[in-house]
Write a protein that holds these residues in place. Structure first.
Motif, short mmCIF file in Angstrom:
data_model
loop_
_atom_site.label_atom_id
_atom_site.label_comp_id
_atom_site.label_asym_id
_atom_site.label_seq_id
_atom_site.Cartn_x
_atom_site.Cartn_y
_atom_site.Cartn_z
N THR A 105 -101.64 -89.78 -14.83
CA THR A 105 -100.77 -89.93 -13.67
C THR A 105 -101.49 -90.52 -12.46
O THR A 105 -100.97 -91.47 -11.83
CB THR A 105 -100.13 -88.58 -13.29
OG1 THR A 105 -99.45 -88.05 -14.43
CG2 THR A 105 -99.14 -88.76 -12.14
N PRO A 106 -102.68 -90.03 -12.08
CA PRO A 106 -103.36 -90.63 -10.92
C PRO A 106 -103.69 -92.10 -11.12
O PRO A 106 -103.59 -92.90 -10.16
CB PRO A 106 -104.64 -89.79 -10.79
CG PRO A 106 -104.34 -88.51 -11.49
CD PRO A 106 -103.43 -88.88 -12.62
N ILE A 107 -104.04 -92.48 -12.34
CA ILE A 107 -104.37 -93.89 -12.60
C ILE A 107 -103.12 -94.75 -12.50
O ILE A 107 -103.14 -95.84 -11.92
CB ILE A 107 -105.01 -94.03 -14.00
CG1 ILE A 107 -106.34 -93.27 -14.04
CG2 ILE A 107 -105.21 -95.48 -14.37
CD1 ILE A 107 -106.99 -93.23 -15.40
N VAL A 108 -102.02 -94.28 -13.06
CA VAL A 108 -100.78 -95.05 -13.00
C VAL A 108 -100.32 -95.22 -11.56
O VAL A 108 -99.89 -96.31 -11.15
CB VAL A 108 -99.68 -94.37 -13.85
CG1 VAL A 108 -98.35 -95.09 -13.69
CG2 VAL A 108 -100.09 -94.34 -15.32
N ARG A 109 -100.43 -94.17 -10.76
CA ARG A 109 -100.03 -94.27 -9.35
C ARG A 109 -100.89 -95.29 -8.60
O ARG A 109 -100.39 -96.11 -7.83
CB ARG A 109 -100.13 -92.90 -8.69
CG ARG A 109 -99.02 -91.94 -9.07
CD ARG A 109 -99.26 -90.58 -8.46
NE ARG A 109 -98.15 -89.67 -8.76
CZ ARG A 109 -98.22 -88.35 -8.60
NH1 ARG A 109 -99.34 -87.79 -8.14
NH2 ARG A 109 -97.17 -87.59 -8.88
N GLU A 110 -102.20 -95.24 -8.84
CA GLU A 110 -103.10 -96.18 -8.17
C GLU A 110 -102.84 -97.61 -8.62
O GLU A 110 -102.83 -98.54 -7.82
CB GLU A 110 -104.56 -95.79 -8.46
CG GLU A 110 -105.59 -96.75 -7.88
CD GLU A 110 -105.55 -96.81 -6.37
OE1 GLU A 110 -106.02 -97.83 -5.81
OE2 GLU A 110 -105.02 -95.87 -5.73
N PHE A 111 -102.60 -97.78 -9.92
CA PHE A 111 -102.33 -99.12 -10.44
C PHE A 111 -101.02 -99.67 -9.87
O PHE A 111 -100.91 -100.87 -9.59
CB PHE A 111 -102.27 -99.09 -11.96
CG PHE A 111 -102.11 -100.44 -12.59
CD1 PHE A 111 -103.08 -101.41 -12.45
CD2 PHE A 111 -100.97 -100.75 -13.32
CE1 PHE A 111 -102.94 -102.66 -13.03
CE2 PHE A 111 -100.81 -101.99 -13.89
CZ PHE A 111 -101.80 -102.95 -13.76
N ALA A 112 -100.02 -98.81 -9.70
CA ALA A 112 -98.75 -99.24 -9.11
C ALA A 112 -98.95 -99.76 -7.69
O ALA A 112 -98.29 -100.71 -7.27
CB ALA A 112 -97.75 -98.10 -9.14
N ARG A 113 -99.89 -99.14 -6.97
CA ARG A 113 -100.19 -99.63 -5.61
C ARG A 113 -100.95 -100.96 -5.68
O ARG A 113 -100.75 -101.84 -4.83
CB ARG A 113 -101.01 -98.59 -4.85
CG ARG A 113 -100.21 -97.37 -4.40
CD ARG A 113 -100.99 -96.52 -3.41
NE ARG A 113 -102.08 -95.80 -4.06
CZ ARG A 113 -101.97 -94.59 -4.55
NH1 ARG A 113 -100.81 -93.94 -4.48
NH2 ARG A 113 -103.01 -94.00 -5.11
N LEU A 276 -104.19 -106.66 -17.18
CA LEU A 276 -104.85 -105.83 -18.18
C LEU A 276 -106.29 -105.52 -17.79
O LEU A 276 -106.76 -104.38 -17.89
CB LEU A 276 -104.81 -106.51 -19.55
CG LEU A 276 -103.52 -106.41 -20.35
CD1 LEU A 276 -103.59 -107.28 -21.59
CD2 LEU A 276 -103.24 -104.97 -20.74
N LEU A 277 -107.01 -106.54 -17.34
CA LEU A 277 -108.39 -106.33 -16.93
C LEU A 277 -108.45 -105.43 -15.70
O LEU A 277 -109.36 -104.59 -15.58
CB LEU A 277 -109.06 -107.67 -16.64
CG LEU A 277 -109.20 -108.62 -17.84
CD1 LEU A 277 -109.87 -109.93 -17.41
CD2 LEU A 277 -110.01 -107.95 -18.95
N GLN A 278 -107.49 -105.60 -14.81
CA GLN A 278 -107.41 -104.74 -13.63
C GLN A 278 -107.24 -103.28 -14.03
O GLN A 278 -107.92 -102.38 -13.53
CB GLN A 278 -106.20 -105.17 -12.76
CG GLN A 278 -106.56 -105.67 -11.39
CD GLN A 278 -105.30 -105.96 -10.59
OE1 GLN A 278 -104.23 -106.29 -11.13
NE2 GLN A 278 -105.40 -105.82 -9.29
N PHE A 279 -106.31 -103.05 -14.95
CA PHE A 279 -106.02 -101.69 -15.39
C PHE A 279 -107.21 -101.10 -16.15
O PHE A 279 -107.55 -99.92 -15.99
CB PHE A 279 -104.77 -101.67 -16.28
CG PHE A 279 -104.29 -100.29 -16.60
CD1 PHE A 279 -103.54 -99.57 -15.69
CD2 PHE A 279 -104.62 -99.70 -17.82
CE1 PHE A 279 -103.11 -98.28 -15.98
CE2 PHE A 279 -104.19 -98.42 -18.12
CZ PHE A 279 -103.43 -97.71 -17.20
N ALA A 280 -107.86 -101.92 -16.98
CA ALA A 280 -109.01 -101.45 -17.73
C ALA A 280 -110.14 -101.04 -16.80
O ALA A 280 -110.79 -100.00 -17.00
CB ALA A 280 -109.48 -102.53 -18.70
N GLU A 281 -110.39 -101.83 -15.75
CA GLU A 281 -111.46 -101.51 -14.81
C GLU A 281 -111.13 -100.24 -14.02
O GLU A 281 -112.00 -99.40 -13.79
CB GLU A 281 -111.67 -102.67 -13.85
CG GLU A 281 -112.76 -102.44 -12.81
CD GLU A 281 -114.09 -102.06 -13.43
OE1 GLU A 281 -114.80 -101.24 -12.81
OE2 GLU A 281 -114.42 -102.57 -14.53
#
Length: 292
Positions: A105-113, A276-281
């Motif tokens: 959840t914290p990763i998904v929230r940060e990625f959404a921003r 994808l690279l953004q999310f992986a990092e």
């Protein structure tokens, strides 16, 4: 006659395992159901694909030929399905797969921003279908537990995860916090022993299995835990999954003497989205081991 690709997949599993029992365990289905599907394929083709003898399950000449043709055919079918799924999706859609025990959840929230242009969706997977979700394009990226088939995905290892053993709450070890794998030699492991290479105890034997077949394992995690609760064996899972499968008649003990499973992020080698690279990092930064 239209060839049923599902039955062809079942055939390939049996051919690769040289055993209906092991293939059924790998496919998370019962041995009789698998045997029926393979017989139906043989009837469709009008030929015998397997012979069973004291050495186990062996391919006939026709079986060898079908195996040679089936692998590229199934790979092509998967690729076609994946491309069609991806083409049908919106350009800005991004789907993340996750499984029990991995908090994202914290990763998904940060990625959404970080990527407000994306329509982000989260899909629940399991250790039994993580590869299927990646192959058929239902997810763009997925948190997985290794191993995965080699050469098919980009893999970003994140962290090691200890494993626990499920025992009946009536077992003499039930009040312990941890147990060594060597202390379980007298127990039956209710899964493929290749999942636990350090295992030196028993595996289940199926009295109706032909010579050369090692035995039949319960088909699902739920079936395994039901068998554990009845006191008929033990089952090893990643520690993060224990809370998800909590039940009053089963206890989970830290299992010493076995290697941890590795939680990783995976995505198709054919996916080219820069996000994808953004999310992986981001995942590596949040869940990875960090600097030494």
């Amino acid at each position: 006659m239209d060839l049923d690709l599902r039955r062809v997949r079942y055939f390939v599993a049996v051919a690769e395992e040289c055993s209906f029992v092991r293939a059924a365990s790998r496919l998370y289905m019962t041995q009789p159901a698998l045997s029926r599907q393979v017989r139906a394929l043989e009837e469709d083709l009008g030929t015998v694909l397997f012979l069973r003898d004291r050495q186990g399950t062996v391919l006939t000449r026709a079986g060898h030929q079908l195996l040679e043709d089936a692998r590229p055919m199934l790979a092509m079918a998967q690729a076609v399905q994946q491309r069609a799924r991806m083409a049908s999706r919106e350009v800005n859609q991004f789907t993340i797969g996750f499984m029990p025990g991995v908090i994202v959840t914290p990763i998904v929230r940060e990625f959404a921003r970080m990527a407000p242009q994306l329509d982000i969706d989260v899909v629940h997977t399991s250790i039994t279908d993580q590869v299927a979700f990646l192959l058929d394009g239902r997810v763009d990226v997925c948190y997985v537990r290794l191993p995965l088939p080699e050469g098919m995905f980009e893999v970003v290892p994140l962290f090691p995860e200890p494993r626990v053993v499920a025992l009946s709450s009536e077992h003499p070890f039930a009040d312990l916090k941890a147990v060594h794998v060597e202390d379980l030699r007298d127990m039956t492991l209710l899964q493929d022993p290749r999942d636990v290479p350090e295992w030196r105890g028993r595996v289940p034997l199926d009295p109706v299995a032909p010579p050369g077949d090692a035995g039949r394992f319960p088909a699902t995690i739920e079936e395994c835990l039901q068998t554990v609760a009845l006191g008929s064996g033990c089952y090893v899972i990643p520690a993060g999954m224990a809370d998800f499968y909590r039940r009053d008649d089963v206890v989970y003990l830290t299992l010493e003497g076995v290697a941890p499973r590795v939680v990783a992020l995976a995505y198709s080698k054919h996916r080219t989205m820069p996000e994808l690279l953004q999310f992986a990092e981001l995942s590596r930064r949040v869940l990875g081991p960090g600097p030494d």
